[in-house]
Scaffold this active site. Structure first.
Site, PDB file in Angstrom:
ATOM      1  N   VAL A 122       1.221  -3.786   3.959  1.00 35.85           N
ATOM      2  CA  VAL A 122       1.174  -5.064   4.667  1.00 35.85           C
ATOM      3  C   VAL A 122       2.384  -5.948   4.371  1.00 35.85           C
ATOM      4  O   VAL A 122       2.529  -7.013   4.951  1.00 35.85           O
ATOM      5  CB  VAL A 122      -0.143  -5.840   4.411  1.00 35.85           C
ATOM      6  CG1 VAL A 122      -1.338  -5.083   4.987  1.00 35.85           C
ATOM      7  CG2 VAL A 122      -0.330  -6.137   2.932  1.00 35.85           C
ATOM      8  N   SER A 134       0.794  -1.236   0.000  1.00 30.84           N
ATOM      9  CA  SER A 134       0.000   0.000   0.000  1.00 30.84           C
ATOM     10  C   SER A 134       0.822   1.280   0.000  1.00 30.84           C
ATOM     11  O   SER A 134       0.258   2.363  -0.188  1.00 30.84           O
ATOM     12  CB  SER A 134      -0.946   0.012   1.204  1.00 30.84           C
ATOM     13  OG  SER A 134      -1.992  -0.897   1.007  1.00 30.84           O
ATOM     14  N   LYS A 178       0.431   3.431  -2.962  1.00 30.55           N
ATOM     15  CA  LYS A 178      -0.751   4.279  -3.115  1.00 30.55           C
ATOM     16  C   LYS A 178      -0.406   5.770  -3.043  1.00 30.55           C
ATOM     17  O   LYS A 178      -1.114   6.608  -3.616  1.00 30.55           O
ATOM     18  CB  LYS A 178      -1.796   3.915  -2.052  1.00 30.55           C
ATOM     19  CG  LYS A 178      -2.335   2.492  -2.209  1.00 30.55           C
ATOM     20  CD  LYS A 178      -3.196   2.079  -1.016  1.00 30.55           C
ATOM     21  CE  LYS A 178      -3.683   0.636  -1.165  1.00 30.55           C
ATOM     22  NZ  LYS A 178      -4.444   0.177   0.017  1.00 30.55           N
ATOM     23  N   TYR A 210      -4.116  -2.267 -10.065  1.00 31.94           N
ATOM     24  CA  TYR A 210      -4.003  -2.199  -8.598  1.00 31.94           C
ATOM     25  C   TYR A 210      -3.083  -3.297  -8.043  1.00 31.94           C
ATOM     26  O   TYR A 210      -2.157  -3.027  -7.268  1.00 31.94           O
ATOM     27  CB  TYR A 210      -5.403  -2.302  -7.982  1.00 31.94           C
ATOM     28  CG  TYR A 210      -5.397  -2.326  -6.472  1.00 31.94           C
ATOM     29  CD1 TYR A 210      -5.106  -1.172  -5.752  1.00 31.94           C
ATOM     30  CD2 TYR A 210      -5.669  -3.496  -5.762  1.00 31.94           C
ATOM     31  CE1 TYR A 210      -5.097  -1.184  -4.364  1.00 31.94           C
ATOM     32  CE2 TYR A 210      -5.663  -3.515  -4.388  1.00 31.94           C
ATOM     33  CZ  TYR A 210      -5.372  -2.361  -3.688  1.00 31.94           C
ATOM     34  OH  TYR A 210      -5.349  -2.376  -2.317  1.00 31.94           O
ATOM     35  N   TYR A 224      -4.260   3.410   8.011  1.00 28.99           N
ATOM     36  CA  TYR A 224      -5.594   2.809   8.189  1.00 28.99           C
ATOM     37  C   TYR A 224      -6.206   3.298   9.498  1.00 28.99           C
ATOM     38  O   TYR A 224      -6.105   4.473   9.824  1.00 28.99           O
ATOM     39  CB  TYR A 224      -5.517   1.273   8.138  1.00 28.99           C
ATOM     40  CG  TYR A 224      -4.673   0.760   7.002  1.00 28.99           C
ATOM     41  CD1 TYR A 224      -4.985   1.096   5.686  1.00 28.99           C
ATOM     42  CD2 TYR A 224      -3.551  -0.029   7.226  1.00 28.99           C
ATOM     43  CE1 TYR A 224      -4.211   0.634   4.626  1.00 28.99           C
ATOM     44  CE2 TYR A 224      -2.776  -0.498   6.174  1.00 28.99           C
ATOM     45  CZ  TYR A 224      -3.111  -0.157   4.880  1.00 28.99           C
ATOM     46  OH  TYR A 224      -2.342  -0.595   3.839  1.00 28.99           O
TER      47      TYR A 224
END
Length: 314
Positions: free
Chosen positions: A266, A69, A72, A196, A248
């Site tokens: 992760v 992530s 992103k 993605y 998160y």
């Protein structure tokens, strides 16, 4: 003289490394992506790249890992370059307070993701980047962008991780189909997910990742080349989103303990930005209950304490 010159950053890193040594292996490796479950949980690496070009590293900082992530942040940067502020019509800027792959909030809010860093938000960003391009072209563009930022042509996508994600990404497929049902995705779900999964499967070392994030510590410019990646205002806004949404539903806790904009993945990586000073990357695969690197978070808190780096004041 820069703020970092009076700090012996190598000694700081060596001390952090020694402090976390007995705790290597803490946390739980992400096992829902089979390829990530195979990573040695005792790995630990950390790198700092200062805005005046110095590189400091310790431990496994030269071993590539799946950035997941953290990618992103860079796809958001690309999407903002293409769509500007119009992008925010498609995705929000608020912390989610829910798990990164939650579908509940998405239903309640009509298919508009809370922010670009939860999975639904990043899937929307992938859809935006796809405009007028094939998935292959977009994946190539993202990879070229990462190589340019890190000044390293060796950065690549781990095909095994991408395949592993595609084979097990049922929740992400559900999120994408759900948004499509609300008319919130413009492209076929399989194309969006292809982009993605591949950008999440980029493999980088701590040193490469810290170099890639340096423009966010330097008002949007690459210090070495003077090349403007984004405007000063946009760099500040991306940092703001990392601070509020980058971890998160553990983002508030990270801001409280570390006080720096950051983005976790992760794969066990965290990239953090000390504006005006340095970019930092840490990797330790064991995750805490929020899906953030357990020892990585500890190491960054130690770094903030030792250096006084914080967006909330020294």
């Amino acid at each position: 003289m820069s703020d970092t010159e009076h700090l012996d950053l190598q000694s700081v890193l060596d001390d952090i490394h020694a402090a976390v040594e007995p705790r290597r292996g803490e946390g739980k490796v992400a096992d829902y992506i089979p390829q990530l479950a195979r990573i040695d949980p005792k790995r630990f690496g950390m790198a700092i790249v200062t805005v005046d070009g110095q590189v400091f590293s310790v431990g496994d900082a030269a071993i590539p890992f799946s950035i997941q992530s953290i990618s992103k942040v860079f796809t958001l940067t690309l999407a903002l370059g293409k769509h500007g502020e119009r992008l925010w019509k498609r995705v929000g800027r608020e912390p989610s307070g829910s798990a990164f792959n939650s579908i509940v909030q998405l239903e309640h809010e009509g298919g508009k993701p809370r922010n670009p860093f939860i999975n639904a938000g990043a899937i929307t960003i992938s859809d935006l980047i796809l405009a007028g391009h094939t998935p292959r072209e977009v994946i190539g563009e993202i990879l070229r962008f990462m190589r340019m930022l890190a000044d390293d042509e060796d950065i690549s996508i781990d095909p095994q991780v991408a395949k592993s994600e595609a084979a097990t990404g049922f929740r992400n497929a559900a999120l994408a189909n759900f948004m499509r049902s609300f008319g919130k995705l413009d492209h076929p779900v399989e194309h969006v997910l292809g982009v993605y999964f591949h950008h999440c499967a980029i493999a980088m070392t701590c040193v490469q990742l810290a170099k890639a994030g340096l423009f966010l510590a330097n008002n949007g410019q690459q210090p070495g080349t003077g090349h403007s990646i984004v405007s000063r205002q946009r760099a500040r806004r991306i940092n703001a989103l990392m601070l509020t949404c980058g971890h998160y539903d553990g983002s508030g806790d990270f801001a409280y303990h570390v006080g720096l904009p950051g983005k976790s993945g992760v794969g066990g990586g965290i990239m953090a930005v000390a504006p005006g000073k340095a970019s930092v990357a840490v990797w330790s695969p064991g995750l805490n209950e929020n899906g953030n690197s357990q020892l990585g978070s500890v190491a960054l808190e130690m770094l903030a304490n030792r250096t006084g780096w914080s967006v909330f004041g020294a």
